[in-house]
Write an enzyme that holds these catalytic residues in place. Sequence first.
Site: not given
Length: 239
Positions: A100, A165, A199
């Site tokens: 991430d 994300k 996400k």
Amino acid sequence: MKLSRQLDPCIFSTSEIAARIDHAVLRPWSTRDELERAIEELERLNLRCLILSPTLLYEARSLTRKCLGAVAGFPYGYHTVEAKIKEVEDLIAMGADEIDFVANLQLALLGKMNQYVNEIKAVTTICRDANLKCKIIVEAPALSPLLLQKVVAAIVESTEPDYIKTSTGFGPRHTILDDVILIDRVLREKNVRSRIGIKAAGGIRQGLQASILLQLGADIIGTSTPSKIIESYKEACAK
């Protein structure tokens, strides 16, 4: 943004919700006991993945065979690109399954979009070569809708991370429905929606909240409270 369709907040089973949750354990003061509890939760609830700091990743790799991810450039993303690339390489060597990655939003805000995108392209390429999933954190809560649209478009025109994300959870507000709707729209307009997921993370604490985000386009829910999400969903959707 106005919704064009009716949503059913109880459309998913609890197991379907759980299977799309990334459990984040990222507080600097997280202990070994907390890590072990998180791993137990990961396995018992069959969560999608456990997302950790580099230090906790190193500890966790010997404790479970389930998906383990780690953050890079966390939480603000303004490390130098050289430092962030080295961090990603170290995480790969430590056995991360996913990264991430916090992109350097300050570059985009300063109008240096090429540098912003080139950093993301470099990390995406490293992850792809190592067969890791790569999620690019754009920090939607810090952006106007217009700039969020511009940032996401610039990323996917240059490279294809596995996921966009929404937030680190350290942004100026929580992720909201409009963030996911807008990212989903841009990905569809660029014809990459089938290859790039979303996400949603940042302030997601309730089961119905997670369900609605999933129906609006999120593929993964990032949270530090997976049990709360699952239990509240069970309670709200009990037949």
